[in-house]
Design a protein around this motif. Structure first.
Motif, PDB file in Angstrom:
ATOM      1  N   ILE A 212       0.841  -1.206   0.000  1.00  0.00           N
ATOM      2  CA  ILE A 212       0.000   0.000   0.000  1.00  0.00           C
ATOM      3  C   ILE A 212       0.873   1.252   0.000  1.00  0.00           C
ATOM      4  CG2 ILE A 212      -1.638   1.357   1.378  1.00  0.00           C
ATOM      5  CD1 ILE A 212      -2.807  -1.368   2.325  1.00  0.00           C
ATOM      6  N   LEU A 213       1.893   1.266   0.871  1.00  0.00           N
ATOM      7  CA  LEU A 213       2.798   2.412   0.923  1.00  0.00           C
ATOM      8  C   LEU A 213       3.521   2.592  -0.413  1.00  0.00           C
ATOM      9  CD1 LEU A 213       4.449   2.103   4.470  1.00  0.00           C
ATOM     10  CD2 LEU A 213       2.539   3.562   3.757  1.00  0.00           C
ATOM     11  N   LEU A 214       3.929   1.475  -1.028  1.00  0.00           N
ATOM     12  CA  LEU A 214       4.615   1.536  -2.312  1.00  0.00           C
ATOM     13  C   LEU A 214       3.691   2.098  -3.396  1.00  0.00           C
ATOM     14  CD1 LEU A 214       7.286   0.797  -3.753  1.00  0.00           C
ATOM     15  CD2 LEU A 214       6.268  -1.425  -4.292  1.00  0.00           C
ATOM     16  N   SER A 215       2.436   1.658  -3.390  1.00  0.00           N
ATOM     17  CA  SER A 215       1.461   2.150  -4.376  1.00  0.00           C
ATOM     18  C   SER A 215       1.278   3.657  -4.242  1.00  0.00           C
ATOM     19  CB  SER A 215       0.117   1.440  -4.192  1.00  0.00           C
ATOM     20  OG  SER A 215       0.224   0.064  -4.450  1.00  0.00           O
ATOM     21  N   TYR A 216       1.140   4.123  -3.008  1.00  0.00           N
ATOM     22  CA  TYR A 216       0.935   5.555  -2.795  1.00  0.00           C
ATOM     23  C   TYR A 216       2.202   6.355  -3.079  1.00  0.00           C
ATOM     24  CZ  TYR A 216      -3.748   4.926  -1.070  1.00  0.00           C
ATOM     25  OH  TYR A 216      -5.077   4.640  -0.995  1.00  0.00           O
ATOM     26  N   PHE A 217       3.351   5.768  -2.856  1.00  0.00           N
ATOM     27  CA  PHE A 217       4.608   6.441  -3.193  1.00  0.00           C
ATOM     28  C   PHE A 217       4.672   6.696  -4.697  1.00  0.00           C
ATOM     29  CE2 PHE A 217       9.031   6.022  -4.658  1.00  0.00           C
ATOM     30  CZ  PHE A 217       9.600   7.113  -4.001  1.00  0.00           C
ATOM     31  N   TYR A 218       4.363   5.668  -5.499  1.00  0.00           N
ATOM     32  CA  TYR A 218       4.386   5.824  -6.952  1.00  0.00           C
ATOM     33  C   TYR A 218       3.308   6.792  -7.422  1.00  0.00           C
ATOM     34  CZ  TYR A 218       7.887   2.245  -7.959  1.00  0.00           C
ATOM     35  OH  TYR A 218       9.062   1.541  -8.059  1.00  0.00           O
ATOM     36  N   ILE A 219       2.138   6.762  -6.774  1.00  0.00           N
ATOM     37  CA  ILE A 219       1.061   7.676  -7.146  1.00  0.00           C
ATOM     38  C   ILE A 219       1.474   9.128  -6.902  1.00  0.00           C
ATOM     39  CG2 ILE A 219      -1.248   8.477  -6.461  1.00  0.00           C
ATOM     40  CD1 ILE A 219      -1.995   5.524  -6.018  1.00  0.00           C
ATOM     41  N   ILE A 220       2.055   9.384  -5.741  1.00  0.00           N
ATOM     42  CA  ILE A 220       2.473  10.750  -5.396  1.00  0.00           C
ATOM     43  C   ILE A 220       3.572  11.228  -6.349  1.00  0.00           C
ATOM     44  CG2 ILE A 220       3.617  12.159  -3.636  1.00  0.00           C
ATOM     45  CD1 ILE A 220       2.163  10.399  -1.541  1.00  0.00           C
ATOM     46  N   ILE A 221       4.559  10.358  -6.625  1.00  0.00           N
ATOM     47  CA  ILE A 221       5.633  10.727  -7.557  1.00  0.00           C
ATOM     48  C   ILE A 221       5.061  11.012  -8.943  1.00  0.00           C
ATOM     49  CG2 ILE A 221       7.701   9.896  -8.746  1.00  0.00           C
ATOM     50  CD1 ILE A 221       8.176  10.653  -5.840  1.00  0.00           C
ATOM     51  N   PHE A 222       4.151  10.144  -9.399  1.00  0.00           N
ATOM     52  CA  PHE A 222       3.555  10.316 -10.726  1.00  0.00           C
ATOM     53  C   PHE A 222       2.788  11.627 -10.813  1.00  0.00           C
ATOM     54  CE2 PHE A 222      -0.101   9.936 -13.549  1.00  0.00           C
ATOM     55  CZ  PHE A 222       0.504   9.557 -14.744  1.00  0.00           C
ATOM     56  N   LEU A 223       1.954  11.907  -9.815  1.00  0.00           N
ATOM     57  CA  LEU A 223       1.154  13.122  -9.822  1.00  0.00           C
ATOM     58  C   LEU A 223       2.034  14.373  -9.738  1.00  0.00           C
ATOM     59  CD1 LEU A 223      -1.782  12.065  -7.452  1.00  0.00           C
ATOM     60  CD2 LEU A 223      -1.861  12.330  -9.941  1.00  0.00           C
ATOM     61  N   PHE A 224       3.105  14.269  -8.990  1.00  0.00           N
ATOM     62  CA  PHE A 224       3.978  15.425  -8.799  1.00  0.00           C
ATOM     63  C   PHE A 224       4.679  15.822 -10.101  1.00  0.00           C
ATOM     64  CE2 PHE A 224       8.016  17.421  -7.570  1.00  0.00           C
ATOM     65  CZ  PHE A 224       7.555  18.436  -6.742  1.00  0.00           C
ATOM     66  N   PHE A 225       5.108  14.807 -10.883  1.00  0.00           N
ATOM     67  CA  PHE A 225       5.884  15.102 -12.086  1.00  0.00           C
ATOM     68  C   PHE A 225       5.046  15.171 -13.367  1.00  0.00           C
ATOM     69  CE2 PHE A 225       9.304  13.431  -9.337  1.00  0.00           C
ATOM     70  CZ  PHE A 225      10.221  14.459  -9.483  1.00  0.00           C
ATOM     71  N   LYS A 226       3.890  14.458 -13.391  1.00  0.00           N
ATOM     72  CA  LYS A 226       3.140  14.339 -14.643  1.00  0.00           C
ATOM     73  C   LYS A 226       1.899  15.219 -14.716  1.00  0.00           C
ATOM     74  CE  LYS A 226       5.735  11.011 -16.418  1.00  0.00           C
ATOM     75  NZ  LYS A 226       6.486  11.193 -17.691  1.00  0.00           N
TER      76      LYS A 226
END
Length: 308
Positions: A212-226
């Motif tokens: 779950i933490l990994l999923s949200y980490f990727y989501i936050i990174i994706f939203l921040f850059f894309k």
């Protein structure tokens, strides 16, 4: 050799031994149980009946609501009965059955939350491939898998606990049958049971948590850059926030309970923490999802208009 007597029933000492509080607690927990069943039942009904909610996200939400209804029903009705009873007994078979369904539904919910996090990851980070990846067959298989793993995990604990000898006190310092308080009453060597509780149950709990933490980490990174749209960013984070609130409410007390070693001084603490994940979390789940989700609120309004 010591005399050993076979225990045919256990006594659940409950939340508190203060008699004057029993009627008040009965009314309080009855109200909470009623809201839990009504709230999760309403979400389950909406997910099934409203075509606009026939999507992977709400399919898993329906599974979560079903789990919360059953999860509360495993412990709360017996707790309510004991508030009004002087003989707070539960049979040996009833105790093992309660232990089994508690761990079955609890571990299934933990893994389902990881599946829901993966669903949000795919929806946000791979929107063009979402319908292909999260098709109906895949969603059904994922749901069935977590239910089967949860059942198998619980079956391990119920079989191993039922094979123990209970030759001393039959008083369980808890309001339901769980592995930790039962191991305190067992005679003989319980190292294997304790190892299974720490290792297997710890794995079942912590692996989904880190996913779950990994999923949200990727989501936050994706939203921040894309993402350059504030409205899209707000909507995506709002959807994830609801799910993350449920995760924190469930995982925080569970991790604290099963990582901390058992001791007489921690019994009262364990009971209070257990109320969080057996009573409070199931009643808050429908409120969190309905209050923070426009589609659920819209579906609820449509259901109310049809009823009127």
């Amino acid at each position: 050799m010591l005399n050993q007597t076979t225990v045919t029933e256990f006594l659940l000492l409950g939340v508190t031994d203060i008699q004057v509080l029993q009627p008040f607690l009965f009314v309080l927990f009855l109200a909470i149980y009623s809201v839990t069943v009504a709230g999760n039942g309403a979400i389950l009904m909406m997910v099934i009946s409203d075509p606009r909610l026939h999507s992977p996200m709400y399919f898993f939400l329906g599974n979560l609501s079903c789990l919360d209804i059953c999860y509360s029903t495993v412990t709360l009705p017996k707790m309510l009965e004991n508030f009004l009873s002087t003989h707070k007994a539960i049979s040996f078979l009833g105790c093992i059955s309660q232990l089994h369904f508690f761990h079955f539904l609890g571990s299934t919910e933990v893994m389902l939350l990881a599946v829901m996090a993966f669903d949000r990851f795919v929806a946000i980070c791979k929107p063009l491939h979402y319908t292909l990846i999260m098709n109906h067959q895949v969603c059904t298989q994922m749901a069935l898998t977590v239910w089967i793993i949860g059942f198998s995990h619980a079956l391990m604990h119920s079989i191993m606990t039922s094979r123990l000898n209970f030759c001393a006190s039959n008083q369980i310092h808890h309001f339901f049958c769980d592995v930790k308080p039962l191991l305190e009453l067992a005679c003989g060597n319980t190292e294997l049971n304790q190892w299974l509780l720490n290792t297997v149950t710890g794995t079942v709990g912590m692996v989904p948590f880190f996913l779950i933490l990994l999923s949200y980490f990727y989501i936050i990174i994706f939203l921040f850059f894309k993402t350059h749209s504030c409205s899209i960013l707000h909507k995506a984070l709002s959807t994830c926030a609801s799910h993350f609130m449920v995760v924190v409410l469930l995982f925080a007390p569970v991790v604290f309970t099963y990582i901390c070693p058992a001791s007489s001084s921690s019994m009262d603490q364990d009971r209070m923490i257990a109320i969080m994940y057996t009573v409070v979390t199931p009643v808050l789940n429908p409120l969190i999802y309905s209050l923070r989700n426009k589609e659920v609120k819209g579906a609820l309004r449509r259901v109310i208009r049809k009823r009127l």
